[in-house]
Design a protein around this motif. Structure first.
Motif, mmCIF file in Angstrom:
data_model
loop_
_atom_site.group_PDB
_atom_site.id
_atom_site.type_symbol
_atom_site.label_atom_id
_atom_site.label_comp_id
_atom_site.label_asym_id
_atom_site.label_seq_id
_atom_site.Cartn_x
_atom_site.Cartn_y
_atom_site.Cartn_z
ATOM 1 N N ARG A 1 9.996 -8.443 -3.591
ATOM 2 C CA ARG A 1 11.306 -8.661 -2.962
ATOM 3 C C ARG A 1 11.229 -9.134 -1.516
ATOM 4 O O ARG A 1 12.261 -9.436 -0.915
ATOM 5 C CB ARG A 1 12.146 -7.390 -3.044
ATOM 6 C CG ARG A 1 12.578 -7.019 -4.459
ATOM 7 C CD ARG A 1 13.599 -5.906 -4.452
ATOM 8 N NE ARG A 1 13.032 -4.666 -3.968
ATOM 9 C CZ ARG A 1 12.457 -3.732 -4.731
ATOM 10 N NH1 ARG A 1 12.386 -3.927 -6.048
ATOM 11 N NH2 ARG A 1 11.969 -2.623 -4.218
ATOM 12 N N ARG A 2 10.032 -9.222 -0.968
ATOM 13 C CA ARG A 2 9.872 -9.715 0.414
ATOM 14 C C ARG A 2 8.758 -10.765 0.441
ATOM 15 O O ARG A 2 7.619 -10.472 0.099
ATOM 16 C CB ARG A 2 9.545 -8.564 1.368
ATOM 17 C CG ARG A 2 9.266 -9.011 2.805
ATOM 18 C CD ARG A 2 8.733 -7.860 3.631
ATOM 19 N NE ARG A 2 8.202 -8.299 4.912
ATOM 20 C CZ ARG A 2 8.812 -8.135 6.081
ATOM 21 N NH1 ARG A 2 9.979 -7.509 6.116
ATOM 22 N NH2 ARG A 2 8.253 -8.560 7.201
ATOM 23 N N TRP A 3 9.149 -11.971 0.823
ATOM 24 C CA TRP A 3 8.197 -13.073 0.969
ATOM 25 C C TRP A 3 8.064 -13.406 2.455
ATOM 26 O O TRP A 3 9.074 -13.624 3.133
ATOM 27 C CB TRP A 3 8.670 -14.322 0.235
ATOM 28 C CG TRP A 3 8.633 -14.225 -1.258
ATOM 29 C CD1 TRP A 3 9.378 -13.408 -2.059
ATOM 30 C CD2 TRP A 3 7.813 -14.997 -2.135
ATOM 31 N NE1 TRP A 3 9.071 -13.614 -3.378
ATOM 32 C CE2 TRP A 3 8.116 -14.599 -3.459
ATOM 33 C CE3 TRP A 3 6.860 -16.004 -1.942
ATOM 34 C CZ2 TRP A 3 7.492 -15.166 -4.570
ATOM 35 C CZ3 TRP A 3 6.232 -16.565 -3.039
ATOM 36 C CH2 TRP A 3 6.542 -16.148 -4.338
ATOM 37 N N THR A 4 6.833 -13.465 2.940
ATOM 38 C CA THR A 4 6.566 -13.918 4.305
ATOM 39 C C THR A 4 5.763 -15.211 4.216
ATOM 40 O O THR A 4 4.632 -15.221 3.726
ATOM 41 C CB THR A 4 5.786 -12.866 5.114
ATOM 42 O OG1 THR A 4 6.535 -11.642 5.146
ATOM 43 C CG2 THR A 4 5.555 -13.358 6.536
ATOM 44 N N ARG B 1 14.042 -11.995 2.209
ATOM 45 C CA ARG B 1 14.232 -10.721 1.511
ATOM 46 C C ARG B 1 15.156 -10.953 0.313
ATOM 47 O O ARG B 1 16.233 -11.532 0.464
ATOM 48 C CB ARG B 1 14.834 -9.666 2.440
ATOM 49 C CG ARG B 1 13.969 -9.339 3.654
ATOM 50 C CD ARG B 1 14.679 -8.314 4.544
ATOM 51 N NE ARG B 1 13.966 -8.066 5.764
ATOM 52 C CZ ARG B 1 13.007 -7.141 5.909
ATOM 53 N NH1 ARG B 1 12.686 -6.377 4.872
ATOM 54 N NH2 ARG B 1 12.404 -6.978 7.069
ATOM 55 N N ASP C 1 6.729 -5.535 -1.203
ATOM 56 C CA ASP C 1 7.906 -4.787 -1.662
ATOM 57 C C ASP C 1 8.235 -5.126 -3.115
ATOM 58 O O ASP C 1 9.382 -5.420 -3.451
ATOM 59 C CB ASP C 1 9.100 -5.061 -0.748
ATOM 60 C CG ASP C 1 10.264 -4.101 -1.003
ATOM 61 O OD1 ASP C 1 10.023 -3.021 -1.589
ATOM 62 O OD2 ASP C 1 11.400 -4.453 -0.625
ATOM 63 N N VAL D 1 10.688 -15.025 6.876
ATOM 64 C CA VAL D 1 10.798 -13.881 5.976
ATOM 65 C C VAL D 1 12.030 -14.057 5.088
ATOM 66 O O VAL D 1 13.137 -14.288 5.577
ATOM 67 C CB VAL D 1 10.897 -12.551 6.749
ATOM 68 C CG1 VAL D 1 11.062 -11.380 5.779
ATOM 69 C CG2 VAL D 1 9.659 -12.351 7.624
#
Length: 530
Positions: A90-93, A148, A87, A146
């Motif tokens: 903007r999104r770290w997993t 965000r 994203d 996760v």
């Protein structure tokens, strides 16, 4: 917390003798624990509640972090197996390594990490900056965390793996849900050593045992807070010895194995013992500084803080701490670590120009000082910090300030400096402290270069300029961040969240049969007996 009642002297005597009666059942390392004398007494266990380095060092044994920085201050996965960024950043997993367990036998789950990051993010400077950008921290399942974000934040691993103090340690969710302003006293982590609560005696001893369930990360070499953390020593005992002569004798006689911070005046005697080695582990050094309580008069007024600038001679402070050996200290410390990308000569003339105490007295009078009592604190059982505070108190007295030097043990000191009440109700006015040099490399982890008032740590300065420049730094390309560093130093010399008093490099001393010391901090993984 399992605190015993016997006297400190009887506990120390028992601790020094404890290995002699152990049965010989193939437990050689257990029969001879590693005995360590820390820089100060371990009185606060929660590493999120205090910026105390002794608590940070304790926490490095008990807890682990998702990332850890190496000696080049580059973040490496630690509890994390790796991460994916989606994203548009903007999104770290973040995926946890398999097999991670807490000391109580429970598996480490993503929800534990989520709760730990939230609690840390309410206290730490870097964490606060991160949480301002967070929309949500959640667990996709037991293994995947996760995060965000409102906008991209490439420094996320740097934040979660930061060095210095108030690190993003991961603890069980049930402990991490503790209010950030309340201390966690139950020590359950997933690090290479477990804390033995039943043997903890404030003012005497803390004990750690190798955690058989710890799974070191695979590959690489130990490097600062990164790499595999392999515990070879079965049992580590931290002993409190506030008298330096007692600690020196114990080290020379082999009653202790490692003395974290021997004073400079005992260094020569230790050098003559061929069974003892000395070296500087943290080559970034320890920045030392005079901190003001800016919530209460008279140092709530910037002109009062400014008046004292002309009295500070960094060499006086450093010689008191580190002696005459110039290789062990520097007197050119500004608001960032010398030699780091953010460091500059901006405003340094205020510290390096001629010292004029008569001019300082006049400036204090012009600032409205009328002889009010100034409460200055001194921890008598922490030699380096004690020396800093004695020099500071003498300096202020020579400037005509009515200083009341209040001496106390380090445990009382570390609680006292967290007290926001006025000095007449148990607070304070001024104090000298030191910290880890790695946290002064940039504004992100620099806990003391904040201007966010009561949300800051001890001293609670307010500076809109410093806060605005710090926010700007996060948005600035790396090639231009040095300009922000220069501007922040200029602002700091105006608003004075603290006055730098020098940078020193602390020797550590240990028995020569210990091998495998990791550079950067007193950690116990990778250590062996020859």
């Amino acid at each position: 917390m399992g605190i015993y009642a016997p006297s400190r002297r009887s506990v120390l005597a028992a601790a020094l003798a404890s290995g002699m009666a152990a049965p010989r059942l193939g437990l050689a390392q257990r029969a001879k624990p590693l005995r360590f004398v820390a820089q100060a007494d371990l009185t606060i266990l929660d590493p999120v509640w205090t910026p105390g380095i002794v608590t940070r060092n304790h926490a490095l044994m008990v807890f682990d972090t998702l990332y850890g920085v190496d000696t080049a201050l580059r973040p490496q996965p630690q509890m994390a197996a790796g991460h994916e960024v989606e994203d548009d950043g903007r999104r770290w997993t973040i995926t946890l390594r398999p097999g991670l367990r807490f000391h109580d036998g429970e598996p480490v789950r993503a929800r534990d990490a989520a709760a730990s990051i939230r609690r840390w993010g309410a206290r730490d400077t870097f964490g606060i900056a991160l949480m301002q950008l967070v929309d949500e921290i959640s667990a996709a399942d037991d293994q995947r965390l996760v995060i965000r974000l409102k906008r991209p934040f490439p420094m996320l691993p740097d934040a979660l793996g930061k060095p210095g103090t108030m690190n993003a340690f991961i603890m069980p969710e049930r402990l991490a849900l503790t209010d950030p302003g309340t201390q966690v006293t139950e020590m359950v982590g997933s690090g290479p050593y477990r804390f033995v609560a039943r043997e903890y005696v404030v003012g005497a001893r803390a004990v750690y045992e190798k955690f058989a369930g710890y799974v070191p990360r695979e590959g690489g070499e130990p490097s600062l807070l990164a790499g595999p953390k392999v515990a070879h020593i079965e049992r580590v005992e931290w002993l409190s010895m506030p008298d330096p002569a007692t600690a020196a004798a114990a080290l020379q006689q082999g009653e202790i194995d490692w003395w974290e911070q021997p004073p400079a005046d005992l260094s020569e005697a230790l050098k003559r013992n061929r069974n003892i080695r000395q070296e500087v582990l943290d080559t970034t050094g320890s920045p030392a500084f005079l901190r003001f309580n800016q919530l209460h008069p008279p140092f709530d007024r910037p002109e009062m803080r400014q008046a004292l600038l002309g009295a500070v001679a960094q060499a006086d402070f450093m010689q008191a701490v580190a002696g005459a050996d110039r290789s062990l200290w520097r007197d050119d410390l500004g608001y960032f670590l010398p030699g780091s990308p953010m460091a500059s000569d901006e405003g340094m003339a205020a510290l390096t120009g001629p010292r004029d105490l008569d001019a300082v007295r006049r400036a204090l009078e012009a600032a409205g000082y009328k002889g009010e009592r100034i409460v200055h604190l001194q921890p008598t059982d922490y030699p380096s910090v004690s020396a800093l505070n004695l020099v500071a108190a003498d300096m202020m007295r020579r400037c005509g300030i009515n200083v009341e030097l209040q001496a106390m043990d380090f445990g009382t000191f570390i609680r006292r400096i967290a007290n926001q009440d006025p000095p007449e109700r148990g607070g304070w006015n001024t104090v000298c402290v030191s910290t880890a040099g790695a946290s002064w490399v940039n504004p992100a982890a620099h806990n003391y270069l904040r201007g966010n008032g009561r949300r800051s740590i001890v001293g609670w300065p307010t500076s809109e300029r410093l806060e605005a420049l710090r926010d700007q730094w996060f948005e600035t390309p790396p090639e231009r961040q040095g300009e922000i560093g220069r501007a922040m130093q200029a602002a700091a010399f105006q608003d004075l969240p603290f006055i730098p008093v020098g940078l020193f490099y602390q020797n550590t001393a240990y028995r020569s049969d210990l091998t495998g010391m990791v550079k950067g901090a007193p950690v116990f993984w990778n250590l062996r007996r020859a």
